[in-house]
Write an enzyme that holds these catalytic residues in place. Structure first.
Site, PDB file in Angstrom:
ATOM      1  N   ARG A  67       0.808  -1.218   0.000  1.00 58.02           N
ATOM      2  CA  ARG A  67       0.000   0.000   0.000  1.00 58.02           C
ATOM      3  C   ARG A  67       0.847   1.277   0.000  1.00 58.02           C
ATOM      4  O   ARG A  67       0.470   2.286   0.576  1.00 58.02           O
ATOM      5  CB  ARG A  67      -0.943   0.002   1.216  1.00 58.02           C
ATOM      6  N   SER A  68       1.964   1.218  -0.663  1.00 54.93           N
ATOM      7  CA  SER A  68       2.838   2.397  -0.754  1.00 54.93           C
ATOM      8  C   SER A  68       2.476   3.273  -1.953  1.00 54.93           C
ATOM      9  O   SER A  68       2.987   4.382  -2.087  1.00 54.93           O
ATOM     10  CB  SER A  68       4.302   1.967  -0.868  1.00 54.93           C
ATOM     11  N   GLY A  69       1.621   2.749  -2.841  1.00 53.60           N
ATOM     12  CA  GLY A  69       1.257   3.490  -4.044  1.00 53.60           C
ATOM     13  C   GLY A  69       2.099   3.129  -5.255  1.00 53.60           C
ATOM     14  O   GLY A  69       2.054   3.822  -6.274  1.00 53.60           O
ATOM     15  N   SER A 100       1.940   0.557  -7.426  1.00 55.42           N
ATOM     16  CA  SER A 100       1.221   0.161  -8.646  1.00 55.42           C
ATOM     17  C   SER A 100       0.599   1.364  -9.338  1.00 55.42           C
ATOM     18  O   SER A 100       0.652   1.492 -10.565  1.00 55.42           O
ATOM     19  CB  SER A 100       0.140  -0.872  -8.308  1.00 55.42           C
ATOM     20  N   HIS A 150      -8.358  -5.138 -10.723  1.00 59.12           N
ATOM     21  CA  HIS A 150      -7.260  -4.580 -11.520  1.00 59.12           C
ATOM     22  C   HIS A 150      -7.630  -4.546 -12.999  1.00 59.12           C
ATOM     23  O   HIS A 150      -7.285  -3.599 -13.708  1.00 59.12           O
ATOM     24  CB  HIS A 150      -5.984  -5.394 -11.308  1.00 59.12           C
ATOM     25  N   ARG A 151      -8.329  -5.580 -13.457  1.00 61.15           N
ATOM     26  CA  ARG A 151      -8.758  -5.600 -14.851  1.00 61.15           C
ATOM     27  C   ARG A 151      -9.702  -4.447 -15.145  1.00 61.15           C
ATOM     28  O   ARG A 151      -9.616  -3.804 -16.197  1.00 61.15           O
ATOM     29  CB  ARG A 151      -9.458  -6.933 -15.158  1.00 61.15           C
ATOM     30  N   ARG A 186      -7.872  -0.954 -15.351  1.00 67.61           N
ATOM     31  CA  ARG A 186      -6.977  -0.672 -16.471  1.00 67.61           C
ATOM     32  C   ARG A 186      -7.747  -0.110 -17.653  1.00 67.61           C
ATOM     33  O   ARG A 186      -8.870  -0.553 -17.937  1.00 67.61           O
ATOM     34  CB  ARG A 186      -6.236  -1.954 -16.900  1.00 67.61           C
TER      35      ARG A 186
END
Length: 205
Positions: free
Chosen positions: A14-16, A18, A53-54, A57
């Site tokens: 959860r650091s950002g 991605s 996630h799909r 995007r």
């Protein structure tokens, strides 16, 4: 053919990392981008994450779902089918997939990770693309209790270091903010060189 480039984005949970990786890849490649997903749907929670996630995007992105053999898969694609920018999210799960495949043979898992990293670098050079790699930073926490956890930490740590050696830029995400580690390292190196030169001058006086 354009020159290849690798950008490594590291960070904890959860650091950002991605989100930053996606934003950076979009800035570099726009809507013409190849997204490489390494997650496998092993349980309901992971299946839900993959679905989210799909949906997040952009529909214009080309998606390659490849839990293993990412470098070979990219190399096998025709150049006309490879956008100028490739986003790999994430190296963490790729290393985990390799380790789980060879869970009873660490030497085989280590060899598999080395082959995977080498093939990734080779594939990017072959296609002349820019590769943005998202990966977890596992060297700042406590030592894992299990042997498998320690093996995973060691393998991912090595993979991160190896890719950083090939990267033109490496970022570390802290609370959603990117820290340009490459720039800091370069500044420190220059400062150290200046101090060494000053010490040599004083020694000759």
């Amino acid at each position: 053919m354009s020159s290849s480039k690798i950008v490594l984005v590291l960070g904890g949970v959860r650091s950002g990392k991605s989100r930053f990786g996606q934003d950076l890849a979009h800035q570099l490649g726009g809507n013409d981008l190849l997204f490489v997903a390494t997650a496998e749907s092993r349980d309901d929670e992971m299946a839900l994450r993959i679905q989210r996630h799909r949906e997040d995007r952009p529909a214009t992105w080309t998606t390659l779902e490849q839990p293993l053999g990412v470098g070979d898969a990219i190399a096998a694609m025709a150049r006309k089918d490879i956008p100028n920018v490739i986003l790999l999210d994430c190296l963490t799960l790729l290393v985990s997939n390799i380790l789980l495949k060879h869970h009873d043979d660490f030497a085989a898992a280590e060899a598999g990770v080395r082959v995977e990293v080498a093939s990734l670098v080779a594939a990017v050079k072959h296609h002349g693309a820019t590769l943005v790699v998202v990966s977890g930073e596992v060297g700042m926490g406590v030592v894992p209790e299990s042997s498998l956890g320690r093996q995973f930490r060691d393998l991912l740590g090595w993979a991160n270091q190896s890719l950083a050696q090939h990267a033109s830029a490496t970022y570390l995400m802290v609370a959603g903010l990117p820290v340009n580690v490459t720039r800091i390292a370069s500044t420190v190196k220059e400062a150290a060189a200046q101090l060494d030169a000053l010490a040599d001058q004083r020694a000759t006086v």
